[in-house]
Design an enzyme around this catalytic site. Structure first.
Site, PDB file in Angstrom:
ATOM      1  N   HIS A  67       0.785  -1.209   0.000  1.00 42.70           N
ATOM      2  CA  HIS A  67       0.000   0.000   0.000  1.00 42.70           C
ATOM      3  C   HIS A  67       0.830   1.278   0.000  1.00 42.70           C
ATOM      4  O   HIS A  67       0.947   1.952  -1.002  1.00 42.70           O
ATOM      5  CB  HIS A  67      -0.896  -0.037   1.223  1.00 42.70           C
ATOM      6  CG  HIS A  67      -1.443  -1.395   1.509  1.00 42.70           C
ATOM      7  ND1 HIS A  67      -1.982  -2.159   0.509  1.00 42.70           N
ATOM      8  CD2 HIS A  67      -1.497  -2.136   2.629  1.00 42.70           C
ATOM      9  CE1 HIS A  67      -2.377  -3.312   1.018  1.00 42.70           C
ATOM     10  NE2 HIS A  67      -2.097  -3.334   2.309  1.00 42.70           N
ATOM     11  N   ASP A  68       1.365   1.642   1.078  1.00 42.73           N
ATOM     12  CA  ASP A  68       2.020   2.942   1.182  1.00 42.73           C
ATOM     13  C   ASP A  68       3.533   2.770   1.150  1.00 42.73           C
ATOM     14  O   ASP A  68       4.248   3.308   1.965  1.00 42.73           O
ATOM     15  CB  ASP A  68       1.601   3.657   2.462  1.00 42.73           C
ATOM     16  CG  ASP A  68       0.219   4.254   2.342  1.00 42.73           C
ATOM     17  OD1 ASP A  68      -0.609   3.660   1.621  1.00 42.73           O
ATOM     18  OD2 ASP A  68      -0.055   5.272   2.971  1.00 42.73           O
ATOM     19  N   PRO A  99      -3.485 -15.651  -6.157  1.00 46.15           N
ATOM     20  CA  PRO A  99      -4.076 -16.789  -6.861  1.00 46.15           C
ATOM     21  C   PRO A  99      -3.212 -18.040  -6.669  1.00 46.15           C
ATOM     22  O   PRO A  99      -2.006 -17.937  -6.498  1.00 46.15           O
ATOM     23  CB  PRO A  99      -4.074 -16.324  -8.310  1.00 46.15           C
ATOM     24  CG  PRO A  99      -4.069 -14.839  -8.236  1.00 46.15           C
ATOM     25  CD  PRO A  99      -3.273 -14.504  -7.015  1.00 46.15           C
ATOM     26  N   HIS A 129       7.399 -11.624  -8.858  1.00 43.35           N
ATOM     27  CA  HIS A 129       8.129 -12.848  -8.514  1.00 43.35           C
ATOM     28  C   HIS A 129       9.616 -12.734  -8.819  1.00 43.35           C
ATOM     29  O   HIS A 129      10.381 -13.632  -8.459  1.00 43.35           O
ATOM     30  CB  HIS A 129       7.526 -14.047  -9.254  1.00 43.35           C
ATOM     31  CG  HIS A 129       6.344 -14.641  -8.523  1.00 43.35           C
ATOM     32  ND1 HIS A 129       5.568 -15.635  -9.044  1.00 43.35           N
ATOM     33  CD2 HIS A 129       5.840 -14.381  -7.297  1.00 43.35           C
ATOM     34  CE1 HIS A 129       4.614 -15.958  -8.174  1.00 43.35           C
ATOM     35  NE2 HIS A 129       4.758 -15.202  -7.109  1.00 43.35           N
ATOM     36  N   THR A 130      10.006 -11.655  -9.494  1.00 36.14           N
ATOM     37  CA  THR A 130      11.439 -11.435  -9.689  1.00 36.14           C
ATOM     38  C   THR A 130      12.177 -11.378  -8.358  1.00 36.14           C
ATOM     39  O   THR A 130      13.378 -11.620  -8.287  1.00 36.14           O
ATOM     40  CB  THR A 130      11.701 -10.141 -10.488  1.00 36.14           C
ATOM     41  OG1 THR A 130      13.106  -9.986 -10.670  1.00 36.14           O
ATOM     42  CG2 THR A 130      11.182  -8.903  -9.745  1.00 36.14           C
ATOM     43  N   ASP A 171      14.038 -16.539 -10.171  1.00 35.00           N
ATOM     44  CA  ASP A 171      14.965 -16.309 -11.281  1.00 35.00           C
ATOM     45  C   ASP A 171      16.376 -16.242 -10.714  1.00 35.00           C
ATOM     46  O   ASP A 171      16.577 -16.453  -9.522  1.00 35.00           O
ATOM     47  CB  ASP A 171      14.581 -15.051 -12.088  1.00 35.00           C
ATOM     48  CG  ASP A 171      14.672 -13.761 -11.271  1.00 35.00           C
ATOM     49  OD1 ASP A 171      15.497 -13.685 -10.324  1.00 35.00           O
ATOM     50  OD2 ASP A 171      13.935 -12.809 -11.584  1.00 35.00           O
ATOM     51  N   THR A 173      18.354 -13.849 -10.234  1.00 33.47           N
ATOM     52  CA  THR A 173      18.717 -12.657  -9.458  1.00 33.47           C
ATOM     53  C   THR A 173      17.623 -12.378  -8.436  1.00 33.47           C
ATOM     54  O   THR A 173      16.844 -11.441  -8.584  1.00 33.47           O
ATOM     55  CB  THR A 173      18.890 -11.442 -10.392  1.00 33.47           C
ATOM     56  OG1 THR A 173      17.693 -11.306 -11.187  1.00 33.47           O
ATOM     57  CG2 THR A 173      20.079 -11.602 -11.315  1.00 33.47           C
ATOM     58  N   ASP A 178      14.150  -6.954 -11.563  1.00 28.44           N
ATOM     59  CA  ASP A 178      14.522  -6.830 -12.972  1.00 28.44           C
ATOM     60  C   ASP A 178      13.571  -7.692 -13.802  1.00 28.44           C
ATOM     61  O   ASP A 178      12.590  -8.213 -13.266  1.00 28.44           O
ATOM     62  CB  ASP A 178      15.989  -7.253 -13.173  1.00 28.44           C
ATOM     63  CG  ASP A 178      16.248  -8.671 -12.660  1.00 28.44           C
ATOM     64  OD1 ASP A 178      15.284  -9.459 -12.551  1.00 28.44           O
ATOM     65  OD2 ASP A 178      17.408  -8.995 -12.368  1.00 28.44           O
TER      66      ASP A 178
END
Ligand SMILES: *[C@@H]1O[C@H](CO)[C@@H](O)[C@H](O)[C@H]1NC(C)=O
Ligand SMILES: *[C@@H]1O[C@H](CO)[C@@H](O)[C@H](O)[C@H]1NC(C)=O
Length: 250
Positions: A67-68, A99, A129-130, A171, A173, A178
């Site tokens: 949120h903030d 989900p 998800h990076t 991934d 990294t 990224d």
């Protein structure tokens, strides 16, 4: 969690709690300008130093769909409307749970669509998800998936030899925001079924390809989708309050 991280989270919650209200929906970019003019730099610096001592904190912050929150550790930098009220309820069933990892692209498009997100928003948000990792328990059913890159599947088997709680980054990294998550999808090395499925549906594949090629486009779409996310419960009309003790309903 290190002390600095607690402090960062505490400050974020304090900020969400305090302030002066304006604008039609009660949110504004300058929400704290009079009530707490240094709010934003204080949060920014505290989060930055917490991230320096523990970069894995970033995944948790994004996961809370903060949120903030301002993500400043590389990656997209964006300002979002501030001044959300605190909830009057704190019930697990109210949370917009991510989900399921078993969802296919159509189910993902529909689940996000019900909340007003486009397929493009959904793919961009999946790019969060990076950061971070998933536990073996959420992908071990894919170890024999013949559509997965065979090297990647060996890596996953090795990870899972450490048990259900063993962690695997999405991934290469895991602490960098990224577009390498999308490049992993191109190599059939998406970790969860719900990741790789973005690359098997033509509607979402073209978007994933675009982000894999063009990180700036991913960042731009991600920040727009996060702003949308930040307005979610305001739009849905949830009534809130400003807590005097951020841990308790007034
Ligand atoms: C996606 O999942 C839904 C619900 O399980 C199913 O009805 C649908 O056929 C699936 N779509 C694809 C393309 O596999
Ligand atoms: C698997 O990894 C090996 C060694 O790194 C490499 O030579 C090979 O091309 C890879 N195979 C695939 C399908 O990527």
């Amino acid at each position: 969690m290190a002390m600095a991280n607690f402090l960062a989270l505490f400050l974020l919650m304090e900020l969400i709690a305090g302030g002066y209200r304006d604008g039609a929906n009660g949110l504004s970019m300058n929400y704290y300008v009079f009530s707490c003019p240094f709010a934003e730099p204080i949060v920014r610096n505290t989060v930055a130093s917490a991230l320096q001592s523990d970069p894995t904190l970033a995944a948790g912050l994004v996961r809370m769909f903060f949120h903030d929150c301002w993500i400043q550790s590389g990656g997209p930098v964006y300002d979002i409307p501030k001044g959300r009220k605190d909830g009057r309820r704190s019930k697990i069933e109210d949370t917009f749970s991510a989900p399921a990892p078993s969802f296919n692209a159509s189910e993902l498009v529909r689940a996000f669509g019900q909340r007003g997100f486009s397929a493009r928003d959904m793919v961009a948000l999946s790019g969060a998800h990076t950061l971070g990792v998933a536990r073996c328990s959420s992908f071990k059913n894919r170890l024999s998936d013949p559509t997965m890159d065979s090297n990647f599947s060996k890596t996953l088997s090795k990870t899972c030899s450490g048990g259900d709680n063993a962690e695997q980054p999405f991934d290469m990294t895991r602490n960098n925001f990224d577009n390498s998550y999308f490049q992993a999808l191109q190599r059939k090395s998406g970790l969860l079924f719900s990741d790789q499925t973005l690359y098997s549906d033509p509607r979402t594949k073209s978007i994933a390809d675009c982000y894999a090629k063009n990180q700036a486009t991913f960042f731009l779409d991600f920040q727009q989708a996060m702003v949308k996310m930040s307005l979610l419960d305001v739009k849905e009309g949830s009534k809130g309050e400003v807590r005097s003790d951020c841990r308790r309903i007034n």
